[in-house]
Structures are given as C-alpha cells and as structure tokens.
Write a protein that holds these residues in place. Structure first.
Motif, PDB file in Angstrom:
ATOM      1  N   ILE A 141     -29.411  79.325  28.419  1.00 59.25           N
ATOM      2  CA  ILE A 141     -30.282  79.011  29.506  1.00 59.25           C
ATOM      3  C   ILE A 141     -30.151  77.454  29.823  1.00 59.25           C
ATOM      4  CG2 ILE A 141     -32.772  78.994  29.668  1.00 59.25           C
ATOM      5  CD1 ILE A 141     -32.881  81.477  28.157  1.00 59.25           C
ATOM      6  N   ASP A 142     -30.342  76.749  28.941  1.00 59.12           N
ATOM      7  CA  ASP A 142     -30.300  75.441  29.119  1.00 59.12           C
ATOM      8  C   ASP A 142     -29.067  74.561  30.052  1.00 59.12           C
ATOM      9  OD1 ASP A 142     -32.683  74.518  27.549  1.00 59.12           O
ATOM     10  OD2 ASP A 142     -31.488  74.105  25.813  1.00 59.12           O
ATOM     11  N   ALA A 143     -28.149  75.616  29.710  1.00 57.55           N
ATOM     12  CA  ALA A 143     -26.700  75.100  30.682  1.00 57.55           C
ATOM     13  C   ALA A 143     -26.971  75.732  31.928  1.00 57.55           C
ATOM     14  CB  ALA A 143     -25.688  75.836  30.021  1.00 57.55           C
ATOM     15  N   GLN A 144     -27.767  76.913  32.182  1.00 55.54           N
ATOM     16  CA  GLN A 144     -27.989  77.387  33.404  1.00 55.54           C
ATOM     17  C   GLN A 144     -28.924  76.493  34.243  1.00 55.54           C
ATOM     18  OE1 GLN A 144     -29.120  81.387  32.948  1.00 55.54           O
ATOM     19  NE2 GLN A 144     -26.885  82.008  32.378  1.00 55.54           N
ATOM     20  N   ILE A 145     -30.124  76.193  33.446  1.00 53.56           N
ATOM     21  CA  ILE A 145     -31.223  75.259  33.759  1.00 53.56           C
ATOM     22  C   ILE A 145     -30.537  73.892  34.492  1.00 53.56           C
ATOM     23  CG2 ILE A 145     -33.236  73.587  33.216  1.00 53.56           C
ATOM     24  CD1 ILE A 145     -34.008  75.992  31.626  1.00 53.56           C
ATOM     25  N   GLN A 146     -29.611  73.192  33.959  1.00 51.19           N
ATOM     26  CA  GLN A 146     -28.725  72.114  34.185  1.00 51.19           C
ATOM     27  C   GLN A 146     -28.183  72.336  35.670  1.00 51.19           C
ATOM     28  OE1 GLN A 146     -29.300  69.191  32.955  1.00 51.19           O
ATOM     29  NE2 GLN A 146     -30.664  70.009  31.418  1.00 51.19           N
ATOM     30  N   LEU A 147     -27.457  73.393  35.571  1.00 49.91           N
ATOM     31  CA  LEU A 147     -26.799  73.695  36.786  1.00 49.91           C
ATOM     32  C   LEU A 147     -27.785  73.838  38.034  1.00 49.91           C
ATOM     33  CD1 LEU A 147     -23.928  75.884  35.440  1.00 49.91           C
ATOM     34  CD2 LEU A 147     -23.778  73.615  36.451  1.00 49.91           C
ATOM     35  N   VAL A 148     -28.865  74.631  37.671  1.00 52.20           N
ATOM     36  CA  VAL A 148     -29.999  75.092  38.872  1.00 52.20           C
ATOM     37  C   VAL A 148     -30.600  73.858  39.173  1.00 52.20           C
ATOM     38  CG1 VAL A 148     -32.151  76.512  39.393  1.00 52.20           C
ATOM     39  CG2 VAL A 148     -30.141  77.606  37.997  1.00 52.20           C
ATOM     40  N   PHE A 155     -30.427  70.980  47.249  1.00 48.43           N
ATOM     41  CA  PHE A 155     -30.962  71.808  48.219  1.00 48.43           C
ATOM     42  C   PHE A 155     -32.313  70.944  48.769  1.00 48.43           C
ATOM     43  CE2 PHE A 155     -29.273  76.138  48.075  1.00 48.43           C
ATOM     44  CZ  PHE A 155     -28.041  75.947  47.756  1.00 48.43           C
ATOM     45  N   LYS A 156     -32.876  70.229  47.811  1.00 53.23           N
ATOM     46  CA  LYS A 156     -34.007  69.831  48.292  1.00 53.23           C
ATOM     47  C   LYS A 156     -34.011  68.577  49.301  1.00 53.23           C
ATOM     48  CE  LYS A 156     -38.320  67.497  46.495  1.00 53.23           C
ATOM     49  NZ  LYS A 156     -38.880  66.876  45.350  1.00 53.23           N
ATOM     50  N   GLU A 157     -32.902  67.967  49.054  1.00 52.24           N
ATOM     51  CA  GLU A 157     -32.310  66.722  49.835  1.00 52.24           C
ATOM     52  C   GLU A 157     -31.691  67.275  51.212  1.00 52.24           C
ATOM     53  OE1 GLU A 157     -29.149  63.181  49.707  1.00 52.24           O
ATOM     54  OE2 GLU A 157     -29.397  64.397  48.253  1.00 52.24           O
ATOM     55  N   LEU A 158     -30.993  68.411  50.998  1.00 52.54           N
ATOM     56  CA  LEU A 158     -30.752  69.121  52.421  1.00 52.54           C
ATOM     57  C   LEU A 158     -31.682  69.479  52.997  1.00 52.54           C
ATOM     58  CD1 LEU A 158     -27.269  71.151  51.018  1.00 52.54           C
ATOM     59  CD2 LEU A 158     -27.687  68.997  52.582  1.00 52.54           C
ATOM     60  N   LEU A 159     -32.850  70.036  52.446  1.00 52.50           N
ATOM     61  CA  LEU A 159     -34.078  70.496  53.296  1.00 52.50           C
ATOM     62  C   LEU A 159     -34.713  69.331  53.804  1.00 52.50           C
ATOM     63  CD1 LEU A 159     -35.965  72.888  53.866  1.00 52.50           C
ATOM     64  CD2 LEU A 159     -37.044  72.264  51.891  1.00 52.50           C
ATOM     65  N   GLN A 170     -36.212  77.806  48.374  1.00 50.76           N
ATOM     66  CA  GLN A 170     -37.466  78.189  47.603  1.00 50.76           C
ATOM     67  C   GLN A 170     -36.373  79.509  46.630  1.00 50.76           C
ATOM     68  OE1 GLN A 170     -40.327  78.251  47.336  1.00 50.76           O
ATOM     69  NE2 GLN A 170     -40.632  76.541  48.873  1.00 50.76           N
ATOM     70  N   GLN A 171     -35.333  80.038  46.918  1.00 52.00           N
ATOM     71  CA  GLN A 171     -34.503  80.652  45.913  1.00 52.00           C
ATOM     72  C   GLN A 171     -34.094  80.085  44.881  1.00 52.00           C
ATOM     73  OE1 GLN A 171     -31.602  82.231  48.416  1.00 52.00           O
ATOM     74  NE2 GLN A 171     -32.647  84.068  49.513  1.00 52.00           N
ATOM     75  N   VAL A 172     -33.573  78.675  45.175  1.00 53.62           N
ATOM     76  CA  VAL A 172     -33.115  77.844  44.122  1.00 53.62           C
ATOM     77  C   VAL A 172     -34.300  77.321  43.061  1.00 53.62           C
ATOM     78  CG1 VAL A 172     -31.891  75.875  43.245  1.00 53.62           C
ATOM     79  CG2 VAL A 172     -31.238  77.189  45.404  1.00 53.62           C
ATOM     80  N   SER A 173     -35.410  77.164  43.594  1.00 57.87           N
ATOM     81  CA  SER A 173     -36.589  76.657  43.017  1.00 57.87           C
ATOM     82  C   SER A 173     -37.073  77.922  42.160  1.00 57.87           C
ATOM     83  CB  SER A 173     -37.653  76.184  43.976  1.00 57.87           C
ATOM     84  OG  SER A 173     -38.864  75.867  43.258  1.00 57.87           O
ATOM     85  N   GLN A 175     -35.293  80.457  41.092  1.00 60.48           N
ATOM     86  CA  GLN A 175     -34.372  80.550  40.084  1.00 60.48           C
ATOM     87  C   GLN A 175     -34.589  79.598  38.805  1.00 60.48           C
ATOM     88  OE1 GLN A 175     -30.380  80.501  41.223  1.00 60.48           O
ATOM     89  NE2 GLN A 175     -29.706  80.932  39.497  1.00 60.48           N
ATOM     90  N   LEU A 176     -34.974  78.425  39.370  1.00 66.25           N
ATOM     91  CA  LEU A 176     -35.164  77.585  38.269  1.00 66.25           C
ATOM     92  C   LEU A 176     -36.493  77.689  37.173  1.00 66.25           C
ATOM     93  CD1 LEU A 176     -34.451  74.703  36.902  1.00 66.25           C
ATOM     94  CD2 LEU A 176     -35.924  73.603  38.771  1.00 66.25           C
ATOM     95  N   GLU A 177     -37.606  78.191  37.938  1.00 68.63           N
ATOM     96  CA  GLU A 177     -38.833  78.667  37.328  1.00 68.63           C
ATOM     97  C   GLU A 177     -38.376  79.991  36.470  1.00 68.63           C
ATOM     98  OE1 GLU A 177     -41.874  79.383  40.270  1.00 68.63           O
ATOM     99  OE2 GLU A 177     -42.042  77.236  40.658  1.00 68.63           O
ATOM    100  N   VAL A 178     -37.810  80.713  36.820  1.00 69.44           N
ATOM    101  CA  VAL A 178     -37.364  81.844  35.975  1.00 69.44           C
ATOM    102  C   VAL A 178     -36.753  81.415  34.801  1.00 69.44           C
ATOM    103  CG1 VAL A 178     -36.045  84.108  36.093  1.00 69.44           C
ATOM    104  CG2 VAL A 178     -37.399  83.651  37.801  1.00 69.44           C
ATOM    105  N   LEU A 179     -35.728  80.665  34.974  1.00 69.63           N
ATOM    106  CA  LEU A 179     -35.066  79.978  33.849  1.00 69.63           C
ATOM    107  C   LEU A 179     -35.876  79.365  32.737  1.00 69.63           C
ATOM    108  CD1 LEU A 179     -31.496  78.793  35.486  1.00 69.63           C
ATOM    109  CD2 LEU A 179     -31.869  80.855  33.931  1.00 69.63           C
ATOM    110  N   LEU A 180     -36.747  78.499  33.387  1.00 70.68           N
ATOM    111  CA  LEU A 180     -37.608  77.680  32.523  1.00 70.68           C
ATOM    112  C   LEU A 180     -38.558  78.862  31.620  1.00 70.68           C
ATOM    113  CD1 LEU A 180     -38.763  74.726  35.004  1.00 70.68           C
ATOM    114  CD2 LEU A 180     -37.197  74.640  32.736  1.00 70.68           C
ATOM    115  N   HIS A 181     -39.136  79.674  32.313  1.00 73.32           N
ATOM    116  CA  HIS A 181     -39.915  80.826  31.785  1.00 73.32           C
ATOM    117  C   HIS A 181     -39.070  81.493  30.856  1.00 73.32           C
ATOM    118  CE1 HIS A 181     -43.686  80.565  33.865  1.00 73.32           C
ATOM    119  NE2 HIS A 181     -42.963  80.357  35.041  1.00 73.32           N
ATOM    120  N   LYS A 182     -37.805  81.826  30.997  1.00 75.28           N
ATOM    121  CA  LYS A 182     -37.011  82.499  30.058  1.00 75.28           C
ATOM    122  C   LYS A 182     -36.650  81.568  28.765  1.00 75.28           C
ATOM    123  CE  LYS A 182     -32.636  84.996  29.967  1.00 75.28           C
ATOM    124  NZ  LYS A 182     -31.501  85.470  30.737  1.00 75.28           N
TER     125      LYS A 182
END
Length: 375
Positions: A141-148, A155-159, A170-173, A175-182
């Motif tokens: 999960i930590d590895a995934q969180i780092q990537l996300v 994506f924030k910079e592009l937005l 919002q999709q990426v954001s 996904q990050l919240e889900v991983l943090l909850h997980k």
C-alpha cells in the motif's frame, strides 16, 4: 546225725553265698554301676510372647501336660491391636480416596492444559503469520501511495494549467484517499494482531505456570502414596502382632514349668512356659573315677529310673567329660596348700536313651545305671 545235717546246711549256704558273691563281683567287674544318675535335657526352652504384650486371657496347658509342635498354649488379649488395625484401615481408605481425587484432578488439568497449550500455540502461529501478511500488505500500500501521490501532484499541476479536466484529478485524489484509508485499516488490523500475539504469548506462559500446578499435584500424590505405604506396613506389623498374641510351641514335648497366671499383664519376652522337647532327654551319670576303667563311648547301658521301677530303659554312652564335676563347682577345692581330704572324684558321663518310654521321664528324676565295660 544232727551235726552232719548242720554241717551240710552250712556248706550249702557257703556255696550259695559264694556263687552269689562270685556273680556279684563278676557283675561289678563287667559293669560300672552307680546311682549318681539324673535325667537331664539338652534344650529346655523358656517360651515367651514375641513382641506382643498385654493381659493373658488363656493358659491352655498345665505343668506336666503334653504339647504338640505348632500347638497354641497361651493367648493374650488382642483388643488394642485390633482397634489399632481398624484405625489404620480407615486412614488407608481415606488416603486412597484422596489419592483417587488428586489423580482425577490432575487428569482434568492435563487435558485442559493440553487444549490450552495447543490453542495458544495455534493462535500464536496464526497471529504471527497474519502480522507478516499485513506488514507485506502495508508495504505494498505504501508503494502504491507513493506512486499515486506523484500522480496526484502531477495531475494537480496539470489541472492548474487547465491541461486536464478536473474529473481526471478527482479520480487520482480519490484513489489516494482510498489507499490511505486502506493503509489505516491495515495498521489497525496490525495493532489488533499484535495484541492477539501478546495474548497468545501470555497464554503460553500461563500454560507453563499451570504445568507447575500439575507438578505440585504429582508431588502431593507421591506423598500420599508414601503415607499409604507406611500405613500399610504398620497395618501388616499390627496383623503380625495380633498373630503373636498366640503363643505357639515350637517343639513336641511337655510343659516343665508355668511361670504366669491368667489375668496377668506380661511384657514381650517374659517367660510364660518352660517346654522340654522330646528326644532332648538324656541320662547324666556322675561316675566315680574308680569305676571309669573300661567305660568308653558306645558302651551299652541299662537304665533304671526310681520313679518307674517297672519300666525298662536302655542306652549307650555318648560322651565322657574330660574334667571332673568338681572342676565346675561354684566353690572349687583349693589344693594349693596340700591340705585336703582325699575323696573319689566323679566324671560326668552322658548316656543317650535308645529304648524305653521317654514320655514318662521328667528332668531331675534319679535312678541307677549299669554301664557295660569294654575289655
């Protein structure tokens, strides 16, 4: 004529007395005759109660009575010994019940302990395996969180530059919240598993502690068994004492002396009866030294007992003492001064009885013997 008859009678009497004298002298030359004779015994046994003591309730024999080997001749009151035996039996039964209860308790504890130990070890292994799995999951999960997170920053910079639609960010954001909850859930799960692991460790320690309880029970059971063994030995000894309250004759013979009366309290070892065994009687002859010539071991002997003049007894010389009877007197003669009265010394001669009704004989009876001399 009368003178001739008188002379004839005198001559006849002289011949008769001469023949009698000749036969008497010849008999005295062929036999050593003496009346210094006594009936004796090789073994006069004083019988007493072995170890047992108490009040005499039965005396089954009187002086002079015949007694058989193994026959009961006296009895002690065994009430106290029987009461003691009953008390010991009750103690043994109580300890046997206690031992049975302790063994049942130990069996239950062992069964429970076995289940507890198996459960604790199983829980420990499961918790350990689950912790390892959760740790791996958190790592992933930590590895995934780092990537996300990188994607979210990009994506924030592009937005900001309006290069992507807000939906994409919002999709990426999300996904990050889900991983943090997980990750948070996994960490809570890890904490729970660690608590479970500690409980399993404590369970194992408690099981080890319960082993000591079982060991103490085993010691207690061993102590009870030792007590039972000691009481059984004491009960066996008491049973022997009950048996010893019956005085049994070890010989076939007759009662020479009774020392006690019914109702007397006697200690162990005190003589109750004196028994003279059959086949232990012999004739003691105190033979004058002047008659000793020709007397040897094996010579036949005619025995006459004063108390039974109609009974015939025969025997053989079995032993000739090498010292005179005077040597064994309580106050032996002092001949060192040379002042003494010369008397005929007597030599103890032992005669074995080979024929005759020995059951009639009593120690101490007197009589006369005729010992056939050897040439």
């Amino acid at each position: 004529m009368k003178n001739k008859i008188g002379v004839l009678i005198v001559l006849v009497l002289i011949v008769v007395f001469g023949v009698i004298a000749f036969r008497w002298v010849k008999h005295r030359m062929e036999y050593a005759v003496t009346d210094a004779v006594f009936v004796e015994s090789d073994s006069m046994a004083n019988l007493s109660f072995y170890r047992a003591k108490g009040r005499i309730v039965k005396l089954l024999k009187e002086e002079g009575d015949r007694v058989e080997k193994g026959e009961v001749i006296a009895v002690l009151d065994d009430t106290d010994y029987r009461i003691k035996l009953e008390a010991l039996s009750r103690k043994i039964n109580a300890l046997e019940e206690k031992k049975k209860a302790l063994k049942e308790k130990m069996f239950r504890l062992k069964q429970q302990l076995k289940i507890k130990v198996e459960t604790a070890h199983l829980t420990y292994r499961q918790a350990e395996a689950s912790i390892q799995a959760v740790k791996e999951e958190i790592k992933q999960i930590d590895a995934q969180i780092q990537l996300v997170k990188k994607d979210e920053e990009r994506f924030k910079e592009l937005l900001t530059k309006e290069l992507i639609p807000e939906r994409k960010y919002q999709q990426v954001s999300t996904q990050l919240e889900v991983l943090l909850h997980k990750k948070e859930y996994a960490e809570k799960k890890l904490e729970e598993l660690q608590i479970q692991l500690e409980k399993a460790k404590q369970g194992i320690k408690l099981a080890e502690a319960e082993k000591k309880v079982i060991q103490e029970l085993e010691k207690e059971i061993k102590s009870v068994e030792n007590s039972i063994l000691a009481l059984k030995k004491e009960a066996e000894d008491t049973q022997n004492l009950i048996k010893y309250t019956q005085l049994v004759s070890p010989y076939k013979g007759y009662i020479a002396k009774k020392f006690v009366s019914v109702g007397e309290v006697v200690p162990s070892g005190r003589p109750v009866y004196s028994v003279i065994p059959d086949n232990s009687l012999y004739i003691l002859v105190l033979l004058e030294e002047t008659k000793l010539k020709g007397v040897k071991v094996g010579n036949p002997v005619k025995i006459h007992i004063d108390a039974y003049p109609d009974e015939e007894y025969r025997g053989v010389v079995s032993e000739i003492n090498p010292a005179t009877a005077a040597k064994f007197a309580l106050v032996p003669r002092d001949v060192t001064a040379g002042e003494f009265t010369k008397v005929a010394q007597r030599i103890p001669v032992k005669v074995k009885i080979t024929e005759g009704n020995t059951s009639l004989l009593k120690v101490g009876l007197g009589g006369e013997v005729e010992i056939k001399k050897s040439r």
